[in-house]
Design a protein around this motif. Sequence first.
Motif, PDB file in Angstrom:
ATOM      1  N   LEU A 129    -113.640  47.247   0.113  1.00  0.00           N
ATOM      2  CA  LEU A 129    -113.407  46.722  -1.231  1.00  0.00           C
ATOM      3  C   LEU A 129    -113.224  47.836  -2.251  1.00  0.00           C
ATOM      4  N   ASP A 130    -113.768  49.018  -1.978  1.00  0.00           N
ATOM      5  CA  ASP A 130    -113.575  50.149  -2.894  1.00  0.00           C
ATOM      6  C   ASP A 130    -112.107  50.562  -2.969  1.00  0.00           C
ATOM      7  N   ASP A 131    -111.340  50.256  -1.927  1.00  0.00           N
ATOM      8  CA  ASP A 131    -109.914  50.589  -1.902  1.00  0.00           C
ATOM      9  C   ASP A 131    -109.045  49.502  -2.535  1.00  0.00           C
ATOM     10  N   ALA A 132    -109.640  48.349  -2.781  1.00  0.00           N
ATOM     11  CA  ALA A 132    -108.849  47.167  -3.118  1.00  0.00           C
ATOM     12  C   ALA A 132    -108.505  47.081  -4.604  1.00  0.00           C
ATOM     13  N   THR A 133    -107.356  46.483  -4.846  1.00  0.00           N
ATOM     14  CA  THR A 133    -106.910  46.194  -6.208  1.00  0.00           C
ATOM     15  C   THR A 133    -106.705  44.693  -6.342  1.00  0.00           C
ATOM     16  N   THR A 134    -106.862  44.179  -7.534  1.00  0.00           N
ATOM     17  CA  THR A 134    -106.602  42.759  -7.755  1.00  0.00           C
ATOM     18  C   THR A 134    -105.100  42.519  -7.841  1.00  0.00           C
ATOM     19  N   LEU A 135    -104.698  41.277  -7.638  1.00  0.00           N
ATOM     20  CA  LEU A 135    -103.270  40.955  -7.702  1.00  0.00           C
ATOM     21  C   LEU A 135    -102.696  41.203  -9.089  1.00  0.00           C
ATOM     22  N   ASP A 136    -103.511  41.072 -10.107  1.00  0.00           N
ATOM     23  CA  ASP A 136    -103.032  41.312 -11.473  1.00  0.00           C
ATOM     24  C   ASP A 136    -102.769  42.791 -11.739  1.00  0.00           C
ATOM     25  N   ASP A 137    -103.320  43.657 -10.899  1.00  0.00           N
ATOM     26  CA  ASP A 137    -103.204  45.102 -11.130  1.00  0.00           C
ATOM     27  C   ASP A 137    -102.317  45.808 -10.116  1.00  0.00           C
ATOM     28  N   VAL A 138    -101.516  45.032  -9.373  1.00  0.00           N
ATOM     29  CA  VAL A 138    -100.670  45.647  -8.338  1.00  0.00           C
ATOM     30  C   VAL A 138     -99.506  46.404  -8.978  1.00  0.00           C
ATOM     31  N   THR A 139     -99.466  47.707  -8.719  1.00  0.00           N
ATOM     32  CA  THR A 139     -98.339  48.557  -9.098  1.00  0.00           C
ATOM     33  C   THR A 139     -98.105  49.533  -7.946  1.00  0.00           C
ATOM     34  N   GLY A 158    -109.713  33.526  -3.875  1.00  0.00           N
ATOM     35  CA  GLY A 158    -109.795  32.276  -3.130  1.00  0.00           C
ATOM     36  C   GLY A 158    -108.674  31.330  -3.510  1.00  0.00           C
ATOM     37  N   GLY A 159    -108.376  30.403  -2.603  1.00  0.00           N
ATOM     38  CA  GLY A 159    -107.366  29.388  -2.876  1.00  0.00           C
ATOM     39  C   GLY A 159    -105.945  29.817  -2.598  1.00  0.00           C
ATOM     40  N   MET A 160    -105.743  31.007  -2.081  1.00  0.00           N
ATOM     41  CA  MET A 160    -104.408  31.508  -1.763  1.00  0.00           C
ATOM     42  C   MET A 160    -104.312  31.816  -0.278  1.00  0.00           C
ATOM     43  N   THR A 161    -103.142  31.552   0.319  1.00  0.00           N
ATOM     44  CA  THR A 161    -102.908  31.988   1.680  1.00  0.00           C
ATOM     45  C   THR A 161    -102.503  33.459   1.663  1.00  0.00           C
ATOM     46  N   SER A 162    -102.532  34.080   2.832  1.00  0.00           N
ATOM     47  CA  SER A 162    -102.090  35.469   2.919  1.00  0.00           C
ATOM     48  C   SER A 162    -100.616  35.578   2.554  1.00  0.00           C
ATOM     49  N   HIS A 163     -99.828  34.560   2.918  1.00  0.00           N
ATOM     50  CA  HIS A 163     -98.406  34.580   2.562  1.00  0.00           C
ATOM     51  C   HIS A 163     -98.226  34.481   1.046  1.00  0.00           C
ATOM     52  N   ASP A 164     -99.098  33.714   0.377  1.00  0.00           N
ATOM     53  CA  ASP A 164     -99.039  33.648  -1.091  1.00  0.00           C
ATOM     54  C   ASP A 164     -99.239  35.043  -1.686  1.00  0.00           C
ATOM     55  N   VAL A 165    -100.166  35.801  -1.113  1.00  0.00           N
ATOM     56  CA  VAL A 165    -100.431  37.162  -1.598  1.00  0.00           C
ATOM     57  C   VAL A 165     -99.204  38.033  -1.385  1.00  0.00           C
ATOM     58  N   VAL A 166     -98.593  37.939  -0.214  1.00  0.00           N
ATOM     59  CA  VAL A 166     -97.380  38.704   0.069  1.00  0.00           C
ATOM     60  C   VAL A 166     -96.300  38.398  -0.962  1.00  0.00           C
ATOM     61  N   SER A 167     -96.125  37.139  -1.298  1.00  0.00           N
ATOM     62  CA  SER A 167     -95.108  36.740  -2.281  1.00  0.00           C
ATOM     63  C   SER A 167     -95.393  37.340  -3.651  1.00  0.00           C
ATOM     64  N   ARG A 168     -96.662  37.339  -4.058  1.00  0.00           N
ATOM     65  CA  ARG A 168     -97.026  37.922  -5.354  1.00  0.00           C
ATOM     66  C   ARG A 168     -96.746  39.421  -5.369  1.00  0.00           C
ATOM     67  N   VAL A 169     -97.077  40.098  -4.271  1.00  0.00           N
ATOM     68  CA  VAL A 169     -96.870  41.547  -4.211  1.00  0.00           C
ATOM     69  C   VAL A 169     -95.377  41.871  -4.196  1.00  0.00           C
ATOM     70  N   ARG A 170     -94.576  41.072  -3.509  1.00  0.00           N
ATOM     71  CA  ARG A 170     -93.125  41.283  -3.517  1.00  0.00           C
ATOM     72  C   ARG A 170     -92.574  41.232  -4.935  1.00  0.00           C
ATOM     73  N   ARG A 171     -93.039  40.252  -5.700  1.00  0.00           N
ATOM     74  CA  ARG A 171     -92.563  40.146  -7.085  1.00  0.00           C
ATOM     75  C   ARG A 171     -93.059  41.316  -7.930  1.00  0.00           C
ATOM     76  N   ALA A 172     -94.313  41.685  -7.741  1.00  0.00           N
ATOM     77  CA  ALA A 172     -94.899  42.757  -8.563  1.00  0.00           C
ATOM     78  C   ALA A 172     -94.227  44.100  -8.306  1.00  0.00           C
ATOM     79  N   LEU A 173     -93.841  44.354  -7.034  1.00  0.00           N
ATOM     80  CA  LEU A 173     -93.271  45.658  -6.684  1.00  0.00           C
ATOM     81  C   LEU A 173     -91.743  45.635  -6.596  1.00  0.00           C
ATOM     82  N   GLY A 174     -91.157  44.461  -6.749  1.00  0.00           N
ATOM     83  CA  GLY A 174     -89.697  44.372  -6.735  1.00  0.00           C
ATOM     84  C   GLY A 174     -89.080  44.687  -5.391  1.00  0.00           C
TER      85      GLY A 174
END
Length: 292
Positions: free
Chosen positions: A207-217, A16-32
Motif C-alpha cells: 500500500l505504500d506504493d499505491a496511488t488513488t485513482l484520483d491521483d493517477v499521473t 470498493g465497488g469497482m471491478t479490476s476492469h473498471d480500474v483499467v478503464s479509469r487508468v486508460r483515460r487518466a494516462l491517455g
Amino acid sequence: MTTPGPTGVLVVDKPGGMTSHDVVSRVRRALGTRKVGHAGTLDPMATGVLVLGVGRATKLLGQLTLTTKAYDARLRLGVATTTDDAEGEPLGGTADTSGLAPGEVTGALTAMVGELDQVPSAVSAVKVDGKRAYARVRDGETVVLPPRRVLVHSLDVAEVAVPEVAFSVRCSSGTYVRAIARDAGEALGVGGHLVALRRTEVGPFTLDDATTLDDVTADALLTMEQTVARCFPVVRLDAAGVTDVRHGRAVARTWPDEGPVAVLDDATGTFLALYAARDDHTARAVTVFAPA
C-alpha cells in the motif's frame, strides 16, 4: 514521429465497488493510452493493492513474481451466503453465535495455516471448460469446483467481537480469503461470510506504493528498472552482451540464478530483457523489451 506513451508499473489502491476492469478503464483515460493491463483481479467488494502495467510494461506483467499476497479481512459469523461474501444471498437463517468463545473462534481460523485443499467459491474466476465459474453461475448453472492446494503462510486474529472477527492473512496466490471465512464458519457450526477485504501486499508491492485513482499521473508509475529490481535478480552486461540481447541471442551465463533475471545495459542502466538459464554456460531470452 509518434510520441511514445507512458510505460511502467502502476500500483493502485483500488476502491470498493469497482471491478479490476473498471480500474483499467479509469487508468486508460487518466494516462491517455489504451495499453493498460492488470496483474490479477481483485473482487469488486475488495479494496487495496492492484498492480497494473502501462505501455511496454504490459508484457512484463505475466513474468512478475507475485505469488504471495496479504490481506486484512473481516468475517461475520452466523450467516453463510451464496458467494461466501456480503454480495451474495443468505443461505438459510441466522445461526445463534452467542455461545462462541473467542478462543474457539481464533482456533477455527488459525487451524487453516499451512498447506490445505481449499474449495474455491462457485463465483470465483476459476475456469471450468474454458468458461469462468462466476459466468456459469450467472447463466444458471450449478457449479461445484474441485479443491485446490493452497498455502496460508500466516493468519493473525486481530479482534473477536462475535459475530464479527477481524484477521490478517498472508497466503499464496490462488488462495480465496472468502473460502477461509466460509470454512471457519462451517467449522464452528454457524456459517460465515466475508464482509470486508483489503489487500495490503502483492509480491513486493504494498500500500505504500499505491496511488488513488484520483491521483493517477505518469509520475506515479514505477519505471521498468525500478520494477525489475524488486522482482528479479539483476545482471548487467557490457556492450557486446547488450548487442546480443537486442537481437535475442543467447548470452554467456555468468550468474548462478536459473530462473528469470533482469538484464540491464551496464553503461546506461536501461532494462533490456528477461533471461533464463539454458544450460550451465548460457542463458536464453524469455522476453526482450529493448528494440534491436
